[in-house]
Enzyme design. Structure first.
Site, PDB file in Angstrom:
ATOM      1  N   TYR A  50      14.224  31.065   7.170  1.00 30.69           N
ATOM      2  CA  TYR A  50      13.058  31.842   7.585  1.00 30.69           C
ATOM      3  C   TYR A  50      13.065  32.114   9.087  1.00 30.69           C
ATOM      4  CZ  TYR A  50      10.758  31.199   3.060  1.00 30.69           C
ATOM      5  OH  TYR A  50      10.442  31.225   1.727  1.00 30.69           O
TER       6      TYR A  50
ATOM      7  N   LYS B  75       0.837  -1.197   0.000  1.00 31.93           N
ATOM      8  CA  LYS B  75       0.000   0.000   0.000  1.00 31.93           C
ATOM      9  C   LYS B  75       0.875   1.252   0.000  1.00 31.93           C
ATOM     10  CE  LYS B  75      -0.485  -0.082   5.051  1.00 31.93           C
ATOM     11  NZ  LYS B  75      -1.421  -0.088   6.193  1.00 31.93           N
TER      12      LYS B  75
END
Length: 365
Positions: A259, A41
């Site tokens: 940042y 999956k």
């Protein structure tokens, strides 16, 4: 010494299919079950169903588990003859799509069992399905009393139930009493369904004798994750992630990077900017804790992980490893997926399944 091949934008993800196959063999031996399947999956945990499934098939794996119909259809294309079970059941009215592709739903309610049985009767062909009984997760599946009550009902045969399964809550935790409780509850239900194969063991459960049954279904460990946290990892690494250096610069003591100026140079430092960020699946939460390997040296992240870029403090790295396009390793060279997950405050499962779409993908083996 030859310089490594420069890396372009977005990073390079190398997937070792020979290691994937070796891990399946290791898990099959540990499980001591008549059959070992593979959970593929989430696009084979980020490694790619289209390449991972055929590699496992070539190794002898004949049964696969996915979560959604879309994944099952991709798996069917990759391994046309395999038995493919869809863990999340099936949405109302979708039985025809499952049947057209020869897929086996994992049924988790009386309602789902009834709908699949009705589709079998309507077609006049009994197509197989699995029955999921919940033994402690409280997420999907019939409760143990519901599972016991259903046993012996003709609808079980009408629905073509050929596999009984449950899902372990914390098999990776050594000596967890909940695992023993689940194994005992599953044994009770299994006894009520004689002649039907049973599956309980996941990657960690493969190593627990109490969880052995007819079919093991490992997932995470196939892709290199450690199924036994706190012990040496018996699995081979499958994934290697590298990003190219875009620029190298010198900064003075007191200068900031990234940042919000969260990182401040404690002295004269050398910084390298990598072409990779959280848009590529590398968690922003790694800020302040992540590392990459450059020239054999672990270099800490400097400043926030941003959308497309990561800054490294490469002051201790050999200058010869700091050229434009040079590789920095974010998974590999001692930084395994479990370690990367811990540095981001998460787990290796999330790191693998979040691997980005912008990488250059290279398959080996």
């Amino acid at each position: 010494m030859t310089e490594p091949t420069p890396i372009g934008h977005g990073g390079r993800l190398t997937i070792d299919l020979s290691a994937l196959r070796a891990n399946w063999r290791i898990l099959a031996k540990a499980a001591e079950c008549p059959e070992t399947a593979a959970v593929i999956k989430a696009d084979a945990y980020g490694c790619g169903i289209a390449r991972a499934a055929p590699a496992l098939w070539a190794e002898g794996c004949r049964t696969f588990f996915v979560a959604h119909l879309s994944e099952a259809l991709a798996a069917r294309e990759a391994v046309p003859e395999a038995a493919i079970y869809v863990l999340n059941g099936f949405p109302p009215g979708s039985a025809a799509a499952y049947r057209a592709a020869g897929l086996h739903p994992v049924l988790g309610s009386r309602e789902e069992v009834a709908e699949w049985a009705a589709a079998n009767r309507q077609e006049g062909v009994t197509r197989p399905a699995a029955l999921h009984v919940d033994t402690g997760m409280n997420r999907l599946g019939l409760s143990v009393p519901e599972g016991l009550a259903l046993a012996g009902d003709p609808i079980v045969q009408q629905a073509g139930i050929d596999l009984l399964m449950s899902h372990l809550v914390s098999a990776e935790v050594e000596h967890d009493p909940l695992t023993d409780h689940q194994a005992a509850e599953f044994a009770r239900v299994r006894a009520a369904y004689p002649g039907i194969r049973a599956s309980l063991a996941n990657s960690s459960g493969d190593f627990l004798p109490s969880c052995r049954a007819d079919l093991a279904r490992p997932g995470y460990a196939l892709y290199g994750g450690n199924p036994r946290p706190g012990r040496d990892n018996p699995m081979r690494p499958v994934v290697r992630l590298e990003a190219g250096i875009l620029q190298v610069r010198e900064v003075a003591s007191g200068e900031t990077a990234g940042y919000n100026a969260r990182w401040v140079a404690p002295g004269p430092r050398r910084l390298a900017t990598l072409s990779l960020g959280y848009a590529d699946g590398f968690p922003r939460a790694s800020t302040g804790r992540g590392e990459a390997v450059v020239g054999g040296v672990r270099c800490p992240f400097a400043g926030n992980v941003s959308m497309d870029l990561i800054i490294l403090d490469v002051t201790e790295a050999p200058p010869g490893a700091l050229f434009r396009g040079a590789p920095a390793t974010l998974i590999g060279d001692g930084l395994d997926v479990d370690a990367v997950g811990r540095s981001a405050g998460t787990i290796g499962y999330e790191i693998l399944t979040g691997l980005g779409r912008r990488y250059e993908r290279v398959y080996r083996g």
